[in-house]
Enzyme design. Structure first.
Site, PDB file in Angstrom:
ATOM      1  N   HIS A   1       0.837  -1.109  -0.045  1.00  0.00           N
ATOM      2  CA  HIS A   1       0.035   0.234  -0.144  1.00  0.00           C
ATOM      3  C   HIS A   1       0.760   1.275  -0.088  1.00  0.00           C
ATOM      4  O   HIS A   1       0.692   2.014  -0.840  1.00  0.00           O
ATOM      5  CB  HIS A   1      -0.838  -0.065   1.194  1.00  0.00           C
ATOM      6  N   GLU A   2       1.796   1.276   1.013  1.00  0.00           N
ATOM      7  CA  GLU A   2       2.563   2.479   1.128  1.00  0.00           C
ATOM      8  C   GLU A   2       3.510   2.877  -0.254  1.00  0.00           C
ATOM      9  O   GLU A   2       3.802   4.000  -0.473  1.00  0.00           O
ATOM     10  CB  GLU A   2       3.239   2.504   2.413  1.00  0.00           C
TER      11      GLU A   2
END
Length: 310
Positions: A266-267
């Site tokens: 995600h990051e």
């Protein structure tokens, strides 16, 4: 006599095995901490406009952090009045997370708010990044009008064409068990995009930097124990990716713990220029429950390709 000594040693060994910590889940939370970061939200079940309940001011802090609420009057921002502005912000939150927009703190809303999530706000400067938007996708000489669910940061920042190969490094505060999951996340993005990634040594310069932090750690987004923030990362070309060291982390699916690799996927999406997606199955969806594992989704890949015109 030798048999009794053998029994004693076996008993001690068994006790050691039973008390040894699991190798799969790593708890970084102080052992004396007993309360959940979401206790204040759970106490607000059933609250609605007109109520005045002790924890409402904390709900206002939560919604303000993620971009849903902004008061011009400090008194309104810090009191426990469930006013029109708060009701409106809850309705927007509910719409973003596919909940009937009642403005009431019902079970479904509380369930969503108490799910750990990314610290990047859903709404920035009035732009709601969780709402689907129309885009023109080119196919040959004709344009195809389609609705997409991925989103980009304000101004659509991205890495220049000369930076399709990015290096990353771990700060000394990153535990050893977290490094392989992050490396696997980079490989997954590499296999699905035009980017390539390589790890640099801790003392070398790099395009991307990964660290573990607690509380106020010197950037614009301090970690707060009250909102269950897992991590955050910044848009290109900042390159910073921070895990919240106070969360319980795991390698793989472990009940009550958060998978390091899924959060890294995600990051890294943020590092490449993606904001949040309204598709729950997408890796760029803002929330991730304990024991949950996710992978790259078609919405994520489509978003990167559209941003970089590939």
């Amino acid at each position: 006599m030798a048999f009794k000594i053998f029994q004693l040693i076996s008993f001690i060994f068994l006790i050691f095995i039973l008390l040894a910590p699991s190798g799969h889940a790593k708890r970084n939370t102080p052992s004396g901490k007993k309360s959940s970061p979401f206790d204040f939200i759970k106490k607000l079940k059933g609250c609605h406009k007109g109520n005045n309940t002790k924890e409402i001011h904390e709900l206002k802090v939560y919604l303000e952090k993620f971009g849903y609420l902004r008061y011009s009057n400090k008194t309104q921002a810090t009191n426990d009045d469930f006013d029109d502005v708060l009701e409106s912000s809850i309705k927007t939150y509910q719409e973003n997370y596919h909940i009937k927009p009642s403005g009431v703190m019902d079970d479904e809303t509380i369930s969503r708010m108490t799910t750990p999530r990314c610290g990047v706000p859903d709404i920035v400067n009035g732009t709601n990044y969780m709402q689907p938007r129309n885009r023109n996708h080119e196919s040959g000489s004709s344009g195809i009008h389609a609705v997409s669910h991925y989103s980009f940061f304000e101004g659509e920042p991205k890495w220049p064409p000369s930076k399709s190969h990015l290096t990353y490094r771990f700060l000394p505060n990153v535990p050893a068990f977290a490094m392989d999951p992050v490396a696997r996340a980079f490989q997954k993005w590499q296999s699905s995009t035009h980017f390539t990634f390589a790890r640099a040594q801790t003392n070398q310069n790099s395009d991307l930097v990964i660290g573990f932090y607690r509380g106020d750690h010197g950037d614009i987004d301090p970690f707060d124990a009250r909102d269950g923030t897992l991590a955050h990362a910044f848009a290109p070309t900042n390159g910073s990716f921070h895990y919240n060291a106070d969360m319980r982390w795991s390698v793989g699916a472990v009940a009550g713990a958060i998978d390091l690799e899924t959060v890294a996927l995600h990051e890294i999406g943020h590092l490449l220029g993606l904001h949040h997606s309204s598709v729950e199955a997408a890796i760029m969806y803002s929330e991730l429950g304990g024991g949950q594992i996710k992978n790259l989704h078609a919405d994520d890949i489509e978003g990167i390709k559209f941003l970089y015109n590939r």
